[in-house]
Design a protein around this motif. Structure first.
Motif, PDB file in Angstrom:
ATOM      1  N   ARG A  54     -33.071  30.254 -19.886  1.00  0.00           N
ATOM      2  CA  ARG A  54     -33.132  31.687 -19.548  1.00  0.00           C
ATOM      3  C   ARG A  54     -34.578  32.130 -19.337  1.00  0.00           C
ATOM      4  O   ARG A  54     -34.874  32.856 -18.384  1.00  0.00           O
ATOM      5  CB  ARG A  54     -32.465  32.530 -20.636  1.00  0.00           C
ATOM      6  N   ARG A  55     -35.489  31.680 -20.207  1.00  0.00           N
ATOM      7  CA  ARG A  55     -36.908  32.049 -20.052  1.00  0.00           C
ATOM      8  C   ARG A  55     -37.504  31.431 -18.798  1.00  0.00           C
ATOM      9  O   ARG A  55     -38.223  32.081 -18.054  1.00  0.00           O
ATOM     10  CB  ARG A  55     -37.706  31.581 -21.273  1.00  0.00           C
ATOM     11  N   LEU A  56     -37.204  30.141 -18.577  1.00  0.00           N
ATOM     12  CA  LEU A  56     -37.807  29.436 -17.448  1.00  0.00           C
ATOM     13  C   LEU A  56     -37.306  29.938 -16.098  1.00  0.00           C
ATOM     14  O   LEU A  56     -38.016  29.842 -15.102  1.00  0.00           O
ATOM     15  CB  LEU A  56     -37.543  27.933 -17.561  1.00  0.00           C
ATOM     16  N   ASN A  57     -36.104  30.453 -16.058  1.00  0.00           N
ATOM     17  CA  ASN A  57     -35.549  30.914 -14.783  1.00  0.00           C
ATOM     18  C   ASN A  57     -35.617  32.426 -14.617  1.00  0.00           C
ATOM     19  O   ASN A  57     -34.939  32.993 -13.776  1.00  0.00           O
ATOM     20  CB  ASN A  57     -34.123  30.387 -14.601  1.00  0.00           C
ATOM     21  N   SER A  58     -36.496  33.041 -15.385  1.00  0.00           N
ATOM     22  CA  SER A  58     -36.735  34.474 -15.190  1.00  0.00           C
ATOM     23  C   SER A  58     -37.559  34.661 -13.920  1.00  0.00           C
ATOM     24  O   SER A  58     -38.147  33.714 -13.387  1.00  0.00           O
ATOM     25  CB  SER A  58     -37.494  35.053 -16.394  1.00  0.00           C
ATOM     26  N   ASP A  59     -37.599  35.877 -13.451  1.00  0.00           N
ATOM     27  CA  ASP A  59     -38.354  36.164 -12.231  1.00  0.00           C
ATOM     28  C   ASP A  59     -39.841  35.865 -12.381  1.00  0.00           C
ATOM     29  O   ASP A  59     -40.519  35.571 -11.404  1.00  0.00           O
ATOM     30  CB  ASP A  59     -38.166  37.627 -11.821  1.00  0.00           C
ATOM     31  N   ALA A  60     -40.350  35.938 -13.599  1.00  0.00           N
ATOM     32  CA  ALA A  60     -41.775  35.724 -13.835  1.00  0.00           C
ATOM     33  C   ALA A  60     -42.167  34.251 -13.869  1.00  0.00           C
ATOM     34  O   ALA A  60     -43.344  33.919 -13.814  1.00  0.00           O
ATOM     35  CB  ALA A  60     -42.176  36.379 -15.151  1.00  0.00           C
ATOM     36  N   SER A  61     -41.213  33.356 -13.939  1.00  0.00           N
ATOM     37  CA  SER A  61     -41.512  31.928 -14.089  1.00  0.00           C
ATOM     38  C   SER A  61     -41.912  31.306 -12.748  1.00  0.00           C
ATOM     39  O   SER A  61     -41.256  31.519 -11.732  1.00  0.00           O
ATOM     40  CB  SER A  61     -40.300  31.196 -14.650  1.00  0.00           C
ATOM     41  N   PRO A  62     -42.973  30.493 -12.748  1.00  0.00           N
ATOM     42  CA  PRO A  62     -43.405  29.828 -11.514  1.00  0.00           C
ATOM     43  C   PRO A  62     -42.631  28.536 -11.211  1.00  0.00           C
ATOM     44  O   PRO A  62     -42.859  27.898 -10.204  1.00  0.00           O
ATOM     45  CB  PRO A  62     -44.877  29.507 -11.789  1.00  0.00           C
ATOM     46  N   VAL A  63     -41.705  28.156 -12.100  1.00  0.00           N
ATOM     47  CA  VAL A  63     -40.949  26.911 -11.910  1.00  0.00           C
ATOM     48  C   VAL A  63     -39.466  27.227 -11.753  1.00  0.00           C
ATOM     49  O   VAL A  63     -38.996  28.290 -12.142  1.00  0.00           O
ATOM     50  CB  VAL A  63     -41.143  25.933 -13.098  1.00  0.00           C
ATOM     51  N   ARG A  64     -38.745  26.275 -11.172  1.00  0.00           N
ATOM     52  CA  ARG A  64     -37.280  26.386 -11.098  1.00  0.00           C
ATOM     53  C   ARG A  64     -36.700  25.278 -11.963  1.00  0.00           C
ATOM     54  O   ARG A  64     -36.755  24.099 -11.604  1.00  0.00           O
ATOM     55  CB  ARG A  64     -36.760  26.240  -9.678  1.00  0.00           C
ATOM     56  N   ALA A  65     -36.177  25.677 -13.108  1.00  0.00           N
ATOM     57  CA  ALA A  65     -35.568  24.732 -14.039  1.00  0.00           C
ATOM     58  C   ALA A  65     -34.103  24.573 -13.673  1.00  0.00           C
ATOM     59  O   ALA A  65     -33.352  25.543 -13.655  1.00  0.00           O
ATOM     60  CB  ALA A  65     -35.702  25.246 -15.470  1.00  0.00           C
TER      61      ALA A  65
END
Length: 195
Positions: A54-65
């Protein structure tokens, strides 16, 4: 804080690091990583992975988990071929060995690897987190899947959350199954990193 909790807390920084994402520290090896843990901690690890996704796929994340739950993948594969109910009934009436033999072709390393790659659109992933290894056993064998996946995933790092032990050479599912040799993966977070 337990050693497992410290190791879990170290995952996100590691998998979002430039070194991890580019595979720079691997020297050209396959970017397979294993996070091994005591099988009795399955629920804690699963909760941590879901929270991290959930954290990694937030709009603010630079990665796509990306995430693959192997049990869900198997279920989807069998439902797609209208075999799930038949397999459950066969297992109930004739036992595990019969159903495993009947599904060997459907759930072999090649079809599972193909379904795995399609399920996440591998080319769009910064990395893939794989769960459900214990729940999908013995339908999916981790070392067989890993041997087959590498030609399909390129340089996309894949982290296998493994309920058992990996010493850098042998996988030991549930800390009790016979060892399977697999030496082309790296431990994601060592015990000493968790200390």
């Amino acid at each position: 804080m337990s050693n497992l909790e410290r190791r879990l807390a170290a995952i996100q920084a590691k998998i979002t690091s430039k070194e991890f994402l580019t595979g720079r520290q691997l020297g050209g090896d396959i970017p397979y990583w294993i996070f091994d843990y005591p099988p009795e901690e399955e629920l804690r690890v699963r909760d941590h992975v879901n929270h991290m996704l959930r954290r990694l796929n937030s709009d603010a994340s630079p990665v796509r988990a990306c995430h693959v739950d192997l049990l869900d993948l198997v279920r989807t594969m069998l439902e797609g071929r209208r075999l799930l109910d038949k397999a459950i009934e066969m297992q109930r009436k004739k036992g595990d060995a019969t159903v495993l033999n009947a599904l060997a072709a459907e759930l072999g390393p090649e079809p599972v690897a193909d379904a795995f790659v399609r399920s996440v659109s591998i080319e769009t992933c910064s990395f893939v987190l794989v769960t459900g290894i214990g729940a999908s056993y013995p339908l999916v064998r981790t070392h067989g899947l890993m041997n087959t996946l590498h030609s399909r995933t390129g340089h996309v790092p894949i982290v296998f959350f493994y309920p058992g032990r990996y010493d850098g050479q042998y996988l030991r599912l549930f800390d009790s199954m016979p060892e399977s040799a697999y030496y082309r993966a790296f431990r994601l977070v060592s015990d000493s990193e968790g200390s």
